[in-house]
Design a protein around this motif. Structure first.
Motif, PDB file in Angstrom:
ATOM      1  N   SER A  68     -40.028-116.936  55.090  1.00  0.00           N
ATOM      2  CA  SER A  68     -41.178-117.066  54.195  1.00  0.00           C
ATOM      3  C   SER A  68     -40.685-117.378  52.793  1.00  0.00           C
ATOM      4  N   THR A  69     -41.523-118.098  52.046  1.00  0.00           N
ATOM      5  CA  THR A  69     -41.198-118.379  50.647  1.00  0.00           C
ATOM      6  C   THR A  69     -41.646-117.248  49.731  1.00  0.00           C
ATOM      7  N   ASP A  70     -42.345-116.275  50.317  1.00  0.00           N
ATOM      8  CA  ASP A  70     -42.808-115.129  49.539  1.00  0.00           C
ATOM      9  C   ASP A  70     -41.609-114.282  49.113  1.00  0.00           C
ATOM     10  N   ILE A  71     -41.480-114.060  47.816  1.00  0.00           N
ATOM     11  CA  ILE A  71     -40.339-113.301  47.298  1.00  0.00           C
ATOM     12  C   ILE A  71     -40.334-111.868  47.801  1.00  0.00           C
ATOM     13  N   GLU A  72     -41.491-111.382  48.213  1.00  0.00           N
ATOM     14  CA  GLU A  72     -41.599-110.008  48.709  1.00  0.00           C
ATOM     15  C   GLU A  72     -41.311-109.897  50.205  1.00  0.00           C
ATOM     16  N   ALA A  73     -41.126-111.007  50.894  1.00  0.00           N
ATOM     17  CA  ALA A  73     -40.881-110.979  52.335  1.00  0.00           C
ATOM     18  C   ALA A  73     -39.568-110.257  52.629  1.00  0.00           C
ATOM     19  N   PRO A  74     -39.503-109.490  53.722  1.00  0.00           N
ATOM     20  CA  PRO A  74     -38.276-108.747  54.045  1.00  0.00           C
ATOM     21  C   PRO A  74     -37.148-109.684  54.463  1.00  0.00           C
ATOM     22  N   ARG A  75     -35.950-109.363  53.981  1.00  0.00           N
ATOM     23  CA  ARG A  75     -34.780-110.165  54.323  1.00  0.00           C
ATOM     24  C   ARG A  75     -33.560-109.266  54.456  1.00  0.00           C
ATOM     25  N   PHE A 117     -24.457-108.322  67.461  1.00  0.00           N
ATOM     26  CA  PHE A 117     -25.125-108.797  66.246  1.00  0.00           C
ATOM     27  C   PHE A 117     -24.924-107.721  65.181  1.00  0.00           C
ATOM     28  N   THR A 118     -24.304-108.104  64.075  1.00  0.00           N
ATOM     29  CA  THR A 118     -24.071-107.159  62.986  1.00  0.00           C
ATOM     30  C   THR A 118     -24.809-107.641  61.751  1.00  0.00           C
ATOM     31  N   PHE A 119     -25.371-106.701  61.003  1.00  0.00           N
ATOM     32  CA  PHE A 119     -26.082-107.082  59.785  1.00  0.00           C
ATOM     33  C   PHE A 119     -26.071-105.941  58.784  1.00  0.00           C
ATOM     34  N   ASN A 120     -26.319-106.304  57.520  1.00  0.00           N
ATOM     35  CA  ASN A 120     -26.490-105.338  56.433  1.00  0.00           C
ATOM     36  C   ASN A 120     -27.938-105.391  55.970  1.00  0.00           C
ATOM     37  N   ILE A 121     -28.525-104.215  55.769  1.00  0.00           N
ATOM     38  CA  ILE A 121     -29.928-104.125  55.407  1.00  0.00           C
ATOM     39  C   ILE A 121     -30.085-103.233  54.182  1.00  0.00           C
ATOM     40  N   ALA A 122     -30.934-103.667  53.244  1.00  0.00           N
ATOM     41  CA  ALA A 122     -31.118-102.930  51.994  1.00  0.00           C
ATOM     42  C   ALA A 122     -32.123-101.788  52.164  1.00  0.00           C
ATOM     43  N   PHE A 123     -32.064-100.842  51.226  1.00  0.00           N
ATOM     44  CA  PHE A 123     -32.893 -99.634  51.287  1.00  0.00           C
ATOM     45  C   PHE A 123     -34.381 -99.957  51.239  1.00  0.00           C
ATOM     46  N   ASN A 124     -34.762-101.041  50.528  1.00  0.00           N
ATOM     47  CA  ASN A 124     -36.184-101.357  50.366  1.00  0.00           C
ATOM     48  C   ASN A 124     -36.746-102.204  51.501  1.00  0.00           C
ATOM     49  N   ASN A 125     -35.951-102.491  52.520  1.00  0.00           N
ATOM     50  CA  ASN A 125     -36.438-103.239  53.676  1.00  0.00           C
ATOM     51  C   ASN A 125     -37.332-102.323  54.524  1.00  0.00           C
ATOM     52  N   PRO A 126     -38.489-102.811  55.008  1.00  0.00           N
ATOM     53  CA  PRO A 126     -39.396-101.944  55.768  1.00  0.00           C
ATOM     54  C   PRO A 126     -38.799-101.374  57.046  1.00  0.00           C
ATOM     55  N   GLY A 127     -37.707-101.970  57.534  1.00  0.00           N
ATOM     56  CA  GLY A 127     -37.101-101.460  58.757  1.00  0.00           C
ATOM     57  C   GLY A 127     -35.918-100.546  58.525  1.00  0.00           C
ATOM     58  N   TYR A 128     -35.633-100.237  57.257  1.00  0.00           N
ATOM     59  CA  TYR A 128     -34.419 -99.485  56.919  1.00  0.00           C
ATOM     60  C   TYR A 128     -34.337 -98.152  57.677  1.00  0.00           C
ATOM     61  N   ASN A 129     -35.429 -97.407  57.722  1.00  0.00           N
ATOM     62  CA  ASN A 129     -35.429 -96.080  58.357  1.00  0.00           C
ATOM     63  C   ASN A 129     -35.923 -96.121  59.796  1.00  0.00           C
ATOM     64  N   LYS A 130     -35.943 -97.298  60.395  1.00  0.00           N
ATOM     65  CA  LYS A 130     -36.431 -97.434  61.766  1.00  0.00           C
ATOM     66  C   LYS A 130     -35.341 -97.941  62.711  1.00  0.00           C
TER      67      LYS A 130
END
Length: 491
Positions: free
Chosen positions: A19-26, A42-55
């Motif tokens: 998405s071009t939306d700056i608020e979209a999760p990445r 599959f390895t990835f790094n995810i930031a604290f403000n991502n909606p899936g961080y605690n899931k």
């Protein structure tokens, strides 16, 4: 290019959106590693403000990576290990490792069993049925297409208490070859056991096109240039059968080509079931012919130009592609056995090429060809250097001509500057003359106006004189009439 979704029971959360939306999760970063007969990751790094961080829960959270371009799943599996960490600047992220669905075969164990006269497919089915009996519905497999066969299509196997995936590797793949592939059809997850996956593609991996780096390793460490074949143990002895009686009293076999290339490298191979010296000699000769080949490995970094529409095929694990690098004498079809994808730079794929084998003669010819190519390259370089020197001389001559031309242009510019000054002076004189002419014209106009006024006044005076004359004439006529009347005495 990749939309990444995690699932917990019936809840889905997008953690990387296109998405071009700056608020979209990445995600901060991510890479997918595919291989043959391996559990993909599959390895990835995810930031604290991502909606899936605690899931992100180990072993229970499902992960899907969807390739939006071709609408295929690039990865499907589960979270294996989430690791939370804080950097020196206080930033908090999670580093997450996921495994593909083949990892489900690590959740079960085989049980003891002895199997005689069983086909490859039936033996695999025994293993998978046992797995399915131990796991939940979402981790079950159905045996799919099986093209691997045993020479007699009649296996004789034991099973012990090991992980299901390890049992398949040990009892089938390591002994019979073949490759595993997960396939979905009508919502059913099938496990295919194929002689080989993939196909030969026409898309080239070539220098100056899409080949970025290539590493070639030729491993001769398994070469045996002098083999001592050993058969079964002789009666009441630890001594074994040898080939001396059928090989002119010599107990070893030489590979002349290998000795010429690598020197004498001695090793022995034992065949416990061989009891005849002639058979043992034949076995030894066949072994040398099969064993004494150079193992070649490649590691390639190539641009996947299909992602930007410049190539038809993308690089897929199992497929073979023409790899061409004249500088290293490489021109052959090589098979991709491993591929690493950066989700933010999918066009740059790191590929590992499977083991290739060549005999000693081909190895020697390869060295000669490589040396010849180096000589050709050196000759080309020398020719190029000579050409560059010639071009350099021509450039110097051209520079001299340009220098002379610049001097001429400088002189011309000075002459033009002088001429421009003269023209400017002439223009100024002309302008002064024009101004004087205009002043004279104004003076003449004023004179003409004065003359016209005088003419008008003269014409007015003439009119007045005429009127006076007319009046005098009238008066004289009246006087004449009066005079006649007096004379006639008419009153």
């Amino acid at each position: 290019m990749y939309q990444i979704t995690i699932k917990n029971n019936n809840e889905e959360t997008i953690i990387n959106a296109l998405s071009t939306d700056i608020e979209a999760p990445r995600l901060l970063s991510g890479s997918i590693k595919h291989g043959i007969n391996t559990i993909d990751n599959f390895t990835f790094n995810i930031a604290f403000n991502n909606p899936g961080y605690n899931k992100l829960n180990a072993l229970t959270t499902l992960v899907e990576v969807l390739n939006i371009k071709n609408n295929t799943l690039e990865f499907k599996g589960r979270v294996l290990i989430p690791t939370e960490n804080m950097s020196s600047d206080g930033g908090i992220i999670k580093s997450v490792t996921c495994e593909s669905e083949l990892g489900y075969l690590m959740d079960s164990s085989t049980v003891y069993g002895e199997y005689h006269n069983i086909s490859v497919r039936d033996f695999l089915k025994v293993i998978i049925d046992n797995h399915n009996s131990q796991v939940s519905e979402d981790k079950k497999f159905q045996v799919g297409i099986v093209t691997v066969i045993d020479n007699n299509d009649s296996l004789y196997r034991y099973l012990g208490y090991v992980k299901t995936f390890d049992a398949i590797k040990d009892k089938l793949i390591d002994r019979l070859g073949g490759e595993l592939k997960i396939r979905y059809e009508d919502g059913i997850r099938y496990l295919d056991y194929l002689s080989s996956i993939g196909e030969l593609k026409n898309t080239e991996i070539r220098v100056a096109k899409n080949l970025q780096t290539i590493e070639q390793e030729k491993d001769p460490t398994s070469i045996i240039s002098r083999l001592i074949p050993l058969g079964n143990k002789l009666e009441d002895s630890e001594e074994r059968l040898t080939i001396e009686s059928v090989n002119n009293g010599i107990k070893y076999i030489d590979d002349i080509a290998a000795i010429g290339e690598f020197g004498v490298i001695v090793d022995s191979v034992t065949w416990d079931n061989v009891t005849d010296s002639s058979n043992l000699l034949r076995k030894g000769q066949e072994y040398l012919k099969e064993n004494n080949r150079i193992k070649k490995k490649y590691k390639v970094t190539a641009l996947d130009l299909s992602t930007i529409g410049l190539d038809f095929d993308s690089f897929e694990v199992g497929n073979s592609y023409p790899v061409i690098n004249p500088l290293m004498s490489i021109n052959e079809n090589l098979r991709v056995i491993e591929k690493t994808i950066d989700i933010y730079n999918p066009q740059s794929s790191s590929l590992s090429i499977g083991d290739k084998f060549e005999d000693i003669k081909a190895y020697q010819l390869g060295i000669v060809k490589a040396n010849r190519n180096i000589q050709i390259i050196n000759d080309n370089l020398n020719t190029t250097i000579a050409t560059v020197a010639t071009v350099s001389t021509e450039v110097n001559n051209t520079v001299e001509v340009v220098k002379n031309t610049n001097e001429i242009l400088t002189n011309t510019n000075e002459t033009l500057a002088d001429l421009t000054g003269t023209i400017s002076n002439i223009n100024q004189s002309l302008q002064d003359n024009i101004n004087k002419t205009l002043e004279l014209a104004n003076t003449i106009t004023n004179i003409n106006k004065s003359l016209q006024d005088n003419i008008n006044k003269t014409l007015g005076l003439e009119n007045t004189t005429s009127n006076i004359q007319n009046t005098l004439n009238n008066t004289n006529e009246k006087l004449e009439k009066l005079k006649r009347r007096v004379m006639l005495e008419v009153y």
